[in-house]
Design an enzyme around this catalytic site. Structure first.
Site, mmCIF file in Angstrom:
data_model
loop_
_atom_site.group_PDB
_atom_site.id
_atom_site.type_symbol
_atom_site.label_atom_id
_atom_site.label_comp_id
_atom_site.label_asym_id
_atom_site.label_seq_id
_atom_site.Cartn_x
_atom_site.Cartn_y
_atom_site.Cartn_z
ATOM 1 N N ARG A 177 25.690 41.798 55.525
ATOM 2 C CA ARG A 177 25.594 40.486 56.164
ATOM 3 C C ARG A 177 26.453 39.458 55.436
ATOM 4 O O ARG A 177 26.572 39.490 54.210
ATOM 5 C CB ARG A 177 24.142 39.974 56.154
ATOM 6 C CG ARG A 177 23.167 40.800 56.967
ATOM 7 C CD ARG A 177 21.746 40.265 56.760
ATOM 8 N NE ARG A 177 20.760 40.988 57.546
ATOM 9 C CZ ARG A 177 20.308 40.611 58.734
ATOM 10 N NH1 ARG A 177 20.794 39.505 59.288
ATOM 11 N NH2 ARG A 177 19.407 41.307 59.379
ATOM 12 N N CYS A 221 36.881 -4.323 56.959
ATOM 13 C CA CYS A 221 36.480 -4.732 58.310
ATOM 14 C C CYS A 221 37.096 -3.856 59.395
ATOM 15 O O CYS A 221 37.004 -4.175 60.569
ATOM 16 C CB CYS A 221 36.813 -6.195 58.556
ATOM 17 S SG CYS A 221 38.561 -6.600 58.360
ATOM 18 N N GLY A 255 41.829 -4.226 56.125
ATOM 19 C CA GLY A 255 41.915 -3.891 57.545
ATOM 20 C C GLY A 255 42.392 -2.455 57.670
ATOM 21 O O GLY A 255 43.591 -2.195 57.817
ATOM 22 N N SER A 306 39.840 -8.537 52.415
ATOM 23 C CA SER A 306 39.147 -7.679 53.376
ATOM 24 C C SER A 306 40.151 -6.640 53.844
ATOM 25 O O SER A 306 41.209 -6.989 54.380
ATOM 26 C CB SER A 306 38.632 -8.485 54.568
ATOM 27 O OG SER A 306 37.951 -7.631 55.472
ATOM 28 N N MET A 336 29.937 34.254 61.526
ATOM 29 C CA MET A 336 30.585 35.356 60.813
ATOM 30 C C MET A 336 29.835 36.647 61.103
ATOM 31 O O MET A 336 28.881 36.663 61.866
ATOM 32 C CB MET A 336 30.647 35.040 59.313
ATOM 33 C CG MET A 336 31.595 33.889 58.996
ATOM 34 S SD MET A 336 31.712 33.548 57.237
ATOM 35 C CE MET A 336 30.048 33.027 56.870
ATOM 36 N N LYS A 357 22.626 32.617 51.665
ATOM 37 C CA LYS A 357 21.727 33.734 51.957
ATOM 38 C C LYS A 357 21.428 34.527 50.686
ATOM 39 O O LYS A 357 20.264 34.839 50.375
ATOM 40 C CB LYS A 357 22.343 34.640 53.016
ATOM 41 C CG LYS A 357 21.393 35.722 53.536
ATOM 42 C CD LYS A 357 22.013 36.472 54.712
ATOM 43 C CE LYS A 357 22.227 35.553 55.881
ATOM 44 N NZ LYS A 357 22.814 36.241 57.052
ATOM 45 N N ARG A 390 16.132 29.653 54.264
ATOM 46 C CA ARG A 390 17.103 28.593 53.991
ATOM 47 C C ARG A 390 16.477 27.279 54.410
ATOM 48 O O ARG A 390 15.510 27.259 55.189
ATOM 49 C CB ARG A 390 18.404 28.824 54.777
ATOM 50 C CG ARG A 390 18.227 28.860 56.279
ATOM 51 C CD ARG A 390 19.467 29.342 56.987
ATOM 52 N NE ARG A 390 19.228 29.548 58.416
ATOM 53 C CZ ARG A 390 20.014 30.259 59.213
ATOM 54 N NH1 ARG A 390 21.094 30.846 58.724
ATOM 55 N NH2 ARG A 390 19.740 30.391 60.496
ATOM 56 N N GLY A 393 25.692 32.626 63.153
ATOM 57 C CA GLY A 393 26.398 33.432 64.141
ATOM 58 C C GLY A 393 27.900 33.359 64.079
ATOM 59 O O GLY A 393 28.585 34.000 64.877
ATOM 60 N N TYR A 453 31.146 -5.290 50.348
ATOM 61 C CA TYR A 453 30.513 -5.171 51.656
ATOM 62 C C TYR A 453 31.404 -4.357 52.596
ATOM 63 O O TYR A 453 32.602 -4.187 52.364
ATOM 64 C CB TYR A 453 30.224 -6.542 52.278
ATOM 65 C CG TYR A 453 31.447 -7.324 52.683
ATOM 66 C CD1 TYR A 453 32.030 -7.155 53.939
ATOM 67 C CD2 TYR A 453 32.027 -8.251 51.821
ATOM 68 C CE1 TYR A 453 33.160 -7.874 54.327
ATOM 69 C CE2 TYR A 453 33.151 -8.980 52.193
ATOM 70 C CZ TYR A 453 33.712 -8.781 53.445
ATOM 71 O OH TYR A 453 34.826 -9.474 53.822
ATOM 72 N N HIS A 469 20.592 31.668 69.330
ATOM 73 C CA HIS A 469 21.900 31.159 68.898
ATOM 74 C C HIS A 469 22.161 29.777 69.473
ATOM 75 O O HIS A 469 22.584 28.845 68.760
ATOM 76 C CB HIS A 469 22.996 32.140 69.338
ATOM 77 C CG HIS A 469 24.384 31.654 69.063
ATOM 78 N ND1 HIS A 469 25.116 30.926 69.998
ATOM 79 C CD2 HIS A 469 25.174 31.757 67.970
ATOM 80 C CE1 HIS A 469 26.298 30.626 69.483
ATOM 81 N NE2 HIS A 469 26.354 31.118 68.255
ATOM 82 N N ASN A 522 42.192 -0.170 59.907
ATOM 83 C CA ASN A 522 42.830 0.333 61.127
ATOM 84 C C ASN A 522 44.350 0.221 61.008
ATOM 85 O O ASN A 522 45.091 1.198 61.159
ATOM 86 C CB ASN A 522 42.359 -0.464 62.354
ATOM 87 C CG ASN A 522 40.887 -0.279 62.629
ATOM 88 O OD1 ASN A 522 40.249 0.597 62.075
ATOM 89 N ND2 ASN A 522 40.347 -1.114 63.487
#
Length: 915
Positions: free
Chosen positions: A108, A867, A801, A799, A119, A39, A352, A117, A887, A468, A803
């Protein structure tokens, strides 16, 4: 437009020790957002452009950080503020709170990233029992003065002193009821004077102190309140939701007041240079006569469309249109503007880069390219993978039989269905129980953020596109319909009455369409998104039936594909998924999980293989599985002809292919009690007990299974090789790659590789086809990452993994922890986002980076990919680009997202930020 130039003063001196905590609006610019907040930086930019900005100054984010760290303001801050206040008073020709002609200011917040909204703001600072009289005389309007004073006490009481805002609202409603009016503009000066007395009593009772009459005390307390609001609950929740860093702090803007509540020739409004919901060019925004800015965003009074300002005040309207064009050309983007008209004089209070819907983001980016304001590289920074994912969600079926009960303003698109709830607490509670809910309110306020996040969509009976609810929903990508005036929302009785008298009780299902603004009773069926139809080839960009959104997506994706370095593959286990992935733009398969090929009828065959007691039984099981596997691979290689297909050898946790030990135990026990024959079940139970694991995810799986069960992996390698040879003989171009899972040491890989090379040679000799099958491994254990240099001696590709790597690095069981304690970790800020959703750069990411570097140090041509689910996560894709992977691989639906983010990563500009 330069009416305020003569009000500017020379730059005040910097504070002691060379640290500057306060900047005049004439000193900053739009590139100082880190220091001045969004702002403050943009107020300075508009001032520099010669636009009519009320004079003021900005207290920096650095001052806020000092205050939050120490609990005290910087020692020099008070003197700096005093110096700038004196300069401001000299410019304005009056002093703060001066009894006969008071200078009033607003205080402000203004963080680097827009947090609408979240703050605190306080208007009309400087009013007191004495100065309100002077303001009335100076303005020639007692009603205006007392209205401004009651607003100050109300905002100050709630924001600074922590008084429950409902108490002020109830008092205001009582005053209107006593006067028999429905809107606050119908209250007269005497009514507002009484309301001020009532408000001051509320402050005294609730805060234990009188409302401060010293204007400087008002300002100082308001500044501290804005600092403290950075760490308020709703601000922290919003930052977590939007992934805004918590250490930025907020700037504070002290601005001389201009008044939109001086009568019918005054007002306040919000304008957009383009429609933030659709991206279309035109006149968009809201205006409210005889009001202050908070009235517009709060949605308390329904606004009129901005276009009507031309009839109300053509001079101000024409000037505003000129300024909007100036700002859009200057910022080269959609601008969100707040303005006030004070007795015919236009003032700019904020601008903005505006939040927008996903569809608007794509349309605007291509429009700006066509206008020559930005290039393709910048266009990619104006959209995100998350926005593209939103566009791929289903929409309501326009041909379905529906019962429309209302229509509001289409504030944020999407098709949302859920049970109506009338407060945020219920929305959160029901959502956590698995219910889909629609949050229904007269208007939302920042305290509703929890419920807005939990809900599928938001419906309000008041407010417009700049309320808002609308602004926050668009920022979150949440479906929203605002200003549905024909719906009577009763939050206390938890019900909504629709035209015709039908009552929607809490828990009744409703559907809202954020693209049309329509509200329906019951659940409306959905149909695929046109963007998905485009990716699947059922709608072609440029065709008569393709809308401009599809055309915009098509162009942006073409930009991304031209710019990106990362290739994008799919996680797919059968020909059908592979073909769909190819339509979505996949450049191969990065993960074919062969265990998924053994579900259903084949599960028993794998079970027999695992439990086989003799070599003969094992060989017979493998003999039966080989042709099934080969057929799978032939179909897969045909679907992905000419593109790489990485086949991961069998990697299930062992329990997935064994009978349930509890069910089997019960079966044996019942058979024994009934004295029935159960030799087979007993033998099976003994074998299951022998192989039973307390933690199957860390047990006999992956390469370990292949080493313990002779012939398993060689059967799969033979199936792959024979399928590739068959496709080659059919003039196809199979490009198979064999991936060994869960390797922790190079010796494991060497043993499996030696056996695989032998099988491939046998198939080549038998078929006369030369096969070039790359053999690599999946890096999913910390030890594999730490010894990647050694493993690369036997691997042609890695590759990652991610997870399993995330599980093993953190010591988390994904199936358990996300439901047990992740919610608490997210709420407490330990996680900004789940490490299973976005890669943990510091932990898991550092292992990926070091393993990539070590692997390529050993084998410079080592191919690197990922992957895990992170392969389709926007932020993670950027990380994988940065560390040099070749990749990413993800589920078919996420391929377009990964393609887009790979393009954005390749063109990332630190100067672009469109949060």
């Amino acid at each position: 437009m330069s009416d305020n130039k003569d009000l500017r003063a020379a730059e005040p001196a910097t504070s002691v020790e060379g640290v500057k905590f306060v900047y005049d609006f004439t000193e900053g610019n739009k590139d100082l957002k880190d220091l001045l907040g969004g702002k403050g930086a943009n107020l300075a930019e508009m001032t520099n452009l010669g636009l009519p900005v009320p004079p003021g100054f900005t207290i920096t984010t650095e001052a806020c950080k000092v205050y939050l760290d120490s609990g005290e303001e910087p020692a020099a801050l008070r003197d700096e503020v005093s110096a700038h206040l004196v300069a401001l008073e000299e410019r304005m020709g009056k002093k703060l709170g001066q009894p006969d002609n008071p200078l009033l200011v607003s205080v402000r917040s203004g963080a680097k990233f827009s947090m609408p909204g979240m703050m605190d703001t306080v208007l009309n600072i400087g009013l007191s029992d004495k100065s309100v009289q002077g303001l009335a005389e100076q303005a020639g309007d007692a009603r205006f003065a007392w209205d401004s004073y009651r607003r100050l006490i109300q905002m100050f009481g709630k924001t600074v002193l922590g008084v429950d805002g409902e108490l002020f609202e109830d008092a205001l409603e009582s005053a209107k009821a006593a006067k028999k009016v429905t809107v606050d503009t119908e209250l007269e000066a005497a009514d507002l004077k009484k309301l001020v007395t009532r408000f001051k009593k509320i402050v005294k009772t609730e805060a234990g102190r009188d409302f401060p009459q010293d204007p400087r005390e008002q300002m100082d307390l308001a500044i501290k309140a804005v600092f403290e609001s950075w760490n308020g609950d709703r601000a922290k929740l919003y930052r977590r939701q939007e992934r805004i860093p918590g250490d930025l702090g907020t700037a504070v803007n002290v601005c001389s007041m201009v008044f939109g509540n001086l009568g019918p020739d005054s007002g306040t409004g919000v304008a957009f240079t383009r429609d933030p919901a659709s991206g279309h060019q035109g006149v968009y925004g809201d205006y409210l006569q005889n009001a202050q800015g908070e009235d517009v965003v709060a949605g308390i009074r329904n606004t009129v469309p901005l276009a009507e300002l031309e009839q109300i005040d053509k001079k101000s309207y024409d000037q505003l249109m000129q300024i909007m064009e100036t700002l859009e050309n200057h910022y080269k983007d959609l601008c969100d503007i707040e303005f006030t008209i004070e007795r015919g004089q236009l003032w700019m209070l904020q601008t903005r880069v505006g939040k927008r819907t996903a569809g608007a983001a794509f349309r605007i980016a291509t429009q700006l390219v066509d206008q020559g304001l930005i290039d393709e590289t910048e266009a990619l920074q104006r959209v995100t993978g998350a926005q593209l994912a939103q566009l791929m969600f289903p929409r309501f079926d326009e041909d379905a039989k529906v019962e429309k009960v209302g229509r509001g303003i289409a504030a944020s698109p999407g098709a949302a269905v859920g049970k109506a709830v009338f407060d945020s607490y219920t929305a959160v509670k029901w959502s956590r129980s698995g219910e889909k809910v629609i949050l229904v309110r007269r208007e939302t306020n920042p305290d509703d953020l929890d419920g807005m996040i939990a809900a599928e969509g938001i419906l309000t009976s008041r407010g417009g596109k700049t309320s808002h609810a609308a602004v926050v929903a668009r920022g979150m990508g949440k479906t929203c319909v605002c200003g549905a005036e024909e719906l009577e929302v009763d939050t206390k009785r938890r019900r909504m009455t629709v035209p015709g008298g039908h009552v929607v009780e809490e828990g009744d299902v409703i559907s809202i369409d954020g693209s049309s603004g329509k509200v329906y009773l019951g659940e409306v069926p959905v149909v695929p998104s046109p963007v998905v139809e485009y990716f699947e080839g059922r709608m072609h960009a440029g065709a008569d039936d393709a809308d401009e959104l599809v055309e915009a997506v098509h162009r942006i994706m073409a930009f991304a594909d031209r710019k990106r370095r990362l290739r994008v593959r799919a996680n797919a286990d059968n020909a059908e998924d592979a073909l769909r992935a190819r339509r979505f733009g996949a450049q191969g398969i990065g993960l074919c999980r062969t265990e998924h090929m053994f579900l259903g009828d084949r599960r028993e065959q794998v079970e027999r293989l695992i439990l086989a007691d003799t070599q003969e039984e094992r060989e017979e099981s493998l003999k039966q599985l080989l042709p099934l596997q080969k057929k799978d691979f032939v179909e897969l290689f045909e679907a992905m002809d000419g593109l790489p297909v990485t086949v991961r050898l069998l990697d299930p946790p062992l329990h997935e292919f064994l009978p349930d030990i509890t069910e089997l135990s019960v079966r044996v026990a019942l058979a024994e009690s009934r004295q029935e024959s159960h030799e087979n079940d007993l033998r099976l139970l003994q074998a299951v007990h022998r192989l039973h694991e307390q933690n199957p995810m860390l047990g006999l799986r992956g390469v370990r299974l292949g080493l313990v069960i002779p012939g398993l992996f060689t059967m799969q390698v033979r199936a792959i090789a024979e399928a590739a040879a068959e496709r080659r003989n059919a003039k196809g171009d199979p490009r198979a790659e064999i991936m060994i899972p869960l390797v922790g040491t190079v010796q494991e890989l060497e043993i499996v590789r030696e056996e695989a090379d032998q099988v491939i040679a046998e198939v080549e000799a038998a078929t006369g086809v030369e096969l070039k099958l790359a053999i690599g491994t999946m890096i999913e254990l910390p030890r594999a990452a730490l010894t990647a240099g050694q493993i690369a001696e036997a691997a042609e590709f890695f590759s990652f993994g991610t997870n399993d790597l995330t599980q093993t690095v953190w010591g988390f069981s994904r199936d358990d922890v996300e439901a047990s304690f992740f919610t608490a970790y997210l709420e407490k800020g330990i996680f900004g986002v789940s490490p299973f959703e976005t890669i943990d750069r510091d932990g898991v990411g550092s292992l990926v980076k070091s393993a990539a570097e070590a692997g390529r140090a050993t084998r410079p041509d080592l191919k690197l990919g990922v992957c895990g689910e992170h392969g389709g996560d926007p932020e993670s894709v950027h990380f994988f680009h940065e560390v040099g992977l070749d990749y990413v691989s993800c589920s078919p639906f996420r391929i377009p997202v990964a393609r887009l983010e790979a393009g954005r990563a390749a063109t990332q500009s630190t100067g672009s930020d469109h949060r």
